[in-house]
Design a protein around this motif. Sequence first.
Motif, mmCIF file in Angstrom:
data_model
loop_
_atom_site.group_PDB
_atom_site.id
_atom_site.type_symbol
_atom_site.label_atom_id
_atom_site.label_comp_id
_atom_site.label_asym_id
_atom_site.label_seq_id
_atom_site.Cartn_x
_atom_site.Cartn_y
_atom_site.Cartn_z
ATOM 1 N N LYS A 28 -21.505 -26.347 -58.701
ATOM 2 C CA LYS A 28 -22.796 -26.522 -59.372
ATOM 3 C C LYS A 28 -23.821 -27.235 -58.501
ATOM 4 C CE LYS A 28 -21.334 -24.945 -63.403
ATOM 5 N NZ LYS A 28 -21.951 -23.886 -64.212
ATOM 6 N N GLN A 29 -23.416 -27.602 -57.292
ATOM 7 C CA GLN A 29 -24.291 -28.328 -56.364
ATOM 8 C C GLN A 29 -24.805 -29.626 -56.984
ATOM 9 O OE1 GLN A 29 -27.242 -25.340 -55.223
ATOM 10 N NE2 GLN A 29 -25.996 -24.775 -53.450
ATOM 11 N N LYS A 30 -23.879 -30.390 -57.538
ATOM 12 C CA LYS A 30 -24.197 -31.678 -58.130
ATOM 13 C C LYS A 30 -23.392 -32.758 -57.418
ATOM 14 C CE LYS A 30 -25.198 -29.775 -62.706
ATOM 15 N NZ LYS A 30 -26.662 -30.008 -62.624
ATOM 16 N N GLU A 31 -24.032 -33.875 -57.194
ATOM 17 C CA GLU A 31 -23.350 -34.989 -56.527
ATOM 18 C C GLU A 31 -22.581 -35.782 -57.576
ATOM 19 O OE1 GLU A 31 -24.371 -38.590 -53.351
ATOM 20 O OE2 GLU A 31 -25.986 -37.457 -54.315
ATOM 21 N N ILE A 32 -21.253 -35.704 -57.525
ATOM 22 C CA ILE A 32 -20.407 -36.361 -58.514
ATOM 23 C C ILE A 32 -19.412 -37.279 -57.807
ATOM 24 C CG2 ILE A 32 -18.724 -36.057 -60.365
ATOM 25 C CD1 ILE A 32 -19.947 -33.347 -60.941
ATOM 26 N N ARG A 33 -19.351 -38.504 -58.265
ATOM 27 C CA ARG A 33 -18.362 -39.458 -57.765
ATOM 28 C C ARG A 33 -17.254 -39.566 -58.800
ATOM 29 N NH1 ARG A 33 -19.197 -45.963 -57.761
ATOM 30 N NH2 ARG A 33 -17.226 -46.573 -56.774
ATOM 31 N N VAL A 34 -16.006 -39.456 -58.381
ATOM 32 C CA VAL A 34 -14.871 -39.501 -59.302
ATOM 33 C C VAL A 34 -14.058 -40.768 -59.051
ATOM 34 C CG1 VAL A 34 -12.843 -38.306 -60.182
ATOM 35 C CG2 VAL A 34 -14.778 -36.973 -59.301
ATOM 36 N N LEU A 35 -13.828 -41.537 -60.116
ATOM 37 C CA LEU A 35 -13.020 -42.751 -60.038
ATOM 38 C C LEU A 35 -11.756 -42.547 -60.865
ATOM 39 C CD1 LEU A 35 -16.272 -43.621 -60.514
ATOM 40 C CD2 LEU A 35 -15.317 -45.836 -59.900
ATOM 41 N N LEU A 36 -10.635 -43.053 -60.377
ATOM 42 C CA LEU A 36 -9.358 -42.901 -61.070
ATOM 43 C C LEU A 36 -8.787 -44.240 -61.505
ATOM 44 C CD1 LEU A 36 -7.543 -40.216 -58.848
ATOM 45 C CD2 LEU A 36 -9.014 -39.866 -60.851
ATOM 46 N N TYR A 37 -8.272 -44.267 -62.729
ATOM 47 C CA TYR A 37 -7.567 -45.430 -63.264
ATOM 48 C C TYR A 37 -6.247 -44.919 -63.848
ATOM 49 C CZ TYR A 37 -12.274 -47.419 -63.027
ATOM 50 O OH TYR A 37 -13.505 -47.819 -62.607
ATOM 51 N N HIS A 38 -5.199 -45.704 -63.717
ATOM 52 C CA HIS A 38 -3.869 -45.209 -64.081
ATOM 53 C C HIS A 38 -3.272 -45.861 -65.316
ATOM 54 C CE1 HIS A 38 -4.473 -44.212 -59.794
ATOM 55 N NE2 HIS A 38 -3.938 -43.071 -60.179
ATOM 56 N N ASN A 39 -4.008 -46.762 -65.931
ATOM 57 C CA ASN A 39 -3.579 -47.346 -67.204
ATOM 58 C C ASN A 39 -4.746 -48.121 -67.799
ATOM 59 O OD1 ASN A 39 -3.434 -50.134 -66.052
ATOM 60 N ND2 ASN A 39 -1.702 -49.250 -64.916
ATOM 61 N N GLY A 40 -4.588 -48.549 -69.048
ATOM 62 C CA GLY A 40 -5.663 -49.248 -69.722
ATOM 63 C C GLY A 40 -6.002 -50.582 -69.101
ATOM 64 N N GLU A 41 -4.986 -51.290 -68.621
ATOM 65 C CA GLU A 41 -5.216 -52.584 -68.000
ATOM 66 C C GLU A 41 -6.080 -52.442 -66.748
ATOM 67 O OE1 GLU A 41 -1.442 -52.969 -70.379
ATOM 68 O OE2 GLU A 41 -2.329 -51.457 -69.060
ATOM 69 N N GLU A 42 -5.753 -51.469 -65.915
ATOM 70 C CA GLU A 42 -6.524 -51.255 -64.692
ATOM 71 C C GLU A 42 -7.961 -50.848 -65.019
ATOM 72 O OE1 GLU A 42 -6.327 -48.703 -60.496
ATOM 73 O OE2 GLU A 42 -5.185 -48.032 -62.245
ATOM 74 N N LEU A 43 -8.125 -50.011 -66.031
ATOM 75 C CA LEU A 43 -9.458 -49.576 -66.440
ATOM 76 C C LEU A 43 -10.326 -50.771 -66.831
ATOM 77 C CD1 LEU A 43 -11.499 -47.321 -67.252
ATOM 78 C CD2 LEU A 43 -10.428 -47.364 -69.523
ATOM 79 N N LEU A 44 -9.790 -51.656 -67.669
ATOM 80 C CA LEU A 44 -10.568 -52.803 -68.138
ATOM 81 C C LEU A 44 -10.843 -53.803 -67.020
ATOM 82 C CD1 LEU A 44 -8.840 -53.392 -71.590
ATOM 83 C CD2 LEU A 44 -11.063 -52.335 -71.161
#
Length: 236
Positions: A28-44
Motif C-alpha cells: 500500500k506504500q505506507k510507512e508502518i512501524r511494527v512493535l512486538l510484545y510477547h505477554n501482558g506484562e511486557e506490553l504494560l
Amino acid sequence: MIAVAVCDDAPKITDSLKKSIEEYGALKQKEIRVLLYHNGEELLEKYVSEIDILFLDIQMPGIDGITAAEKLRQKDQKVLIIFLTSFIKYALDGYRVNASNYLVKPVSRKRLYLELDRWIGELEKKEEPFLAVRNDNGEYKVLLKTIRYIETYQRNLMIHTDTADLICYQKLKAVEEATTPYGFARSHASYLVNVFYVQTVEKGEMRLTTGEVLPIGRTRKKAFLEQLGRYWGGII
C-alpha cells in the motif's frame, strides 16, 4: 508513520503478523512501524504512547488481554485495540474497554488486510493533536482537547486533564509553542491555558468551566485577552 503493535504469547503468531503487516505496508506504500510484545506484562512495561493500532491476544498467561487493555486505557484512550482470540465468546468482553474489533485465530491475510485498510483509513482521516508525555511512571498520549491547563510544578510541569493530573518534564515554553496553534494561551509566567475551558475573566484572574480559578499575569494580560478574544469571536 503508522505504529502497529502485536501482543501475543505465541512467537509464531507475532512473527507471522509482523511479516504480513510489513508486506501490507509495502503493497500500500505506507510507512508502518511494527512493535512486538510477547505477554501482558511486557506490553504494560514497555508500551509507548505513539502506538496507533494494537492487535492484542485475549488469552495469555499472567496478565490476560482484557486486563492489559483495561490498564492501557488509563494511559491511552485513543489507541485502536483489535483483540485476537481462538473463541468468539471471549471477544465480547473486549467491548467494555472500547475495543475496535476482534479477529479469530488463525488470522487470514485477507482479513488482516481488510482490518488495516479500515482502521488506517480512519486514522488518516483525522488525527487529533496530542502531547506525548513521559515521566517516571510511564508514557502517555494526552489529547490536547482533554487538557484544561498546564502549570509549572517543582521545576517541572503539571498537566491537568479531564481524567488525571500528570507530571511532565518538558519546559513550559516548548509546550506553549506546540499547543498555541490549538487554542492554548499563556496567561501567566507559570500557566498555559486551554481557552476552550475559560468561562469568565475578571480583573487579574479567570474562572474555568470547572470552577477552577487561575491567575492572569499583569505583563501577559493584554496578549492573553487578545488570544481569548479571537477565540470568542472578538467579544473582548
